[in-house]
Design an enzyme around this catalytic site. Sequence first.
Site, short mmCIF file in Angstrom:
data_model
loop_
_atom_site.label_atom_id
_atom_site.label_comp_id
_atom_site.label_asym_id
_atom_site.label_seq_id
_atom_site.Cartn_x
_atom_site.Cartn_y
_atom_site.Cartn_z
N LYS A 43 0.80 -1.23 0.00
CA LYS A 43 0.00 0.00 0.00
C LYS A 43 0.84 1.28 0.00
O LYS A 43 0.33 2.36 0.26
CB LYS A 43 -0.95 0.01 1.22
CG LYS A 43 -1.92 -1.17 1.27
CD LYS A 43 -2.91 -1.13 0.11
CE LYS A 43 -3.90 -2.29 0.18
NZ LYS A 43 -4.84 -2.19 1.29
N GLU A 214 -7.73 -8.34 38.05
CA GLU A 214 -8.75 -9.36 37.81
C GLU A 214 -8.23 -10.71 38.29
O GLU A 214 -7.04 -10.85 38.60
CB GLU A 214 -9.07 -9.43 36.31
CG GLU A 214 -9.65 -8.14 35.73
CD GLU A 214 -9.91 -8.24 34.24
OE1 GLU A 214 -9.37 -9.18 33.61
OE2 GLU A 214 -10.64 -7.39 33.71
N HIS A 256 -11.85 -14.66 30.49
CA HIS A 256 -10.99 -14.78 29.32
C HIS A 256 -9.74 -15.58 29.66
O HIS A 256 -9.57 -16.09 30.76
CB HIS A 256 -10.61 -13.39 28.79
CG HIS A 256 -10.08 -12.48 29.85
ND1 HIS A 256 -8.85 -12.63 30.40
CD2 HIS A 256 -10.66 -11.42 30.48
CE1 HIS A 256 -8.65 -11.69 31.32
NE2 HIS A 256 -9.73 -10.95 31.38
#
Length: 303
Positions: A43, A214, A256
């Site tokens: 690109k 977590e 997760h």
Amino acid sequence: MAILIDKRSRIVIQGITGREATMVTRHTLDYGTNVVAGVTPGKKGQHVHGVPVYNTVREAVDAHQADTSLVVVPPAFALDAVREAIDNGIKVIVVTTENIPQMDTVKMLHLARQNGVRIIGPNTVGMINPKDRVKLGSIGGDNPDRCFVPGHVGVISRSGGMTAETSWMVKRAGFGVSTSVGIGGDALIGTTIRDLLELFERDPDTHAVVTFSEPGTTFEEEAAAFVKSGGFRKPLISFIAGRFTERMPEGTVFGHAGALILGNVGRPSGKAQKLREAGAHVVERYDDLIEVLQSVLAAKEAK
């Protein structure tokens, strides 16, 4: 000052012509961040919101002296993207890609360690330095100022969304953040809580750190050992989500990949205990962050 990124950072976005990366590029530029180049093989010659696109990182480095990379590519290409960045002298790499094959993650983290490169992520929302208006990743979306204002509190979060919300809690308490970092939700990541505490300890503009944790991993236990050893001496305020998971039947699938509890490893209660023993302020309710921050920083300023 801040950690890892500042107004001198020269950023290349790998995968810039993808849909998500194009959106992130727009938000990043609008915030004032110095994105100097993008890379997508095949690109070269295109522009994304005015940012020139190249086929390789080497071309971007040669043309613009890029030193920091944001990787926004599909999982199958993440390892090659990180390898290319490392091979061309990039020293800070934020990998937002999730679902990267675990062996690829092992390889990229090994490469980074061998070459003295700092990786944030994978599977991260990114990081932000509000004072210099520099952000990498989707962190803050198109309105970072809602949650992120300049100040002297470092924020570390396992959860992407809670990186913003925890920074907002700091704002509600009447303070701002030096740097907010989403470390990523995977079990294997490039930069842990302990690693960031070491950086925040050396940053004179950071007076305290707030962490959002977590279930799963031993990141908090490692951080607690580092604090206890004297490696981090500033106030540390921590909230650990997911205590209800300890009451769920054994074998229950929840959360997760990075939230695995195996025996006593990864339990929120164990993390909280270790952090308290190290001298951290562990709050029981998320809203308590405001009051504790105000109390801790007021006491610090009074000294």
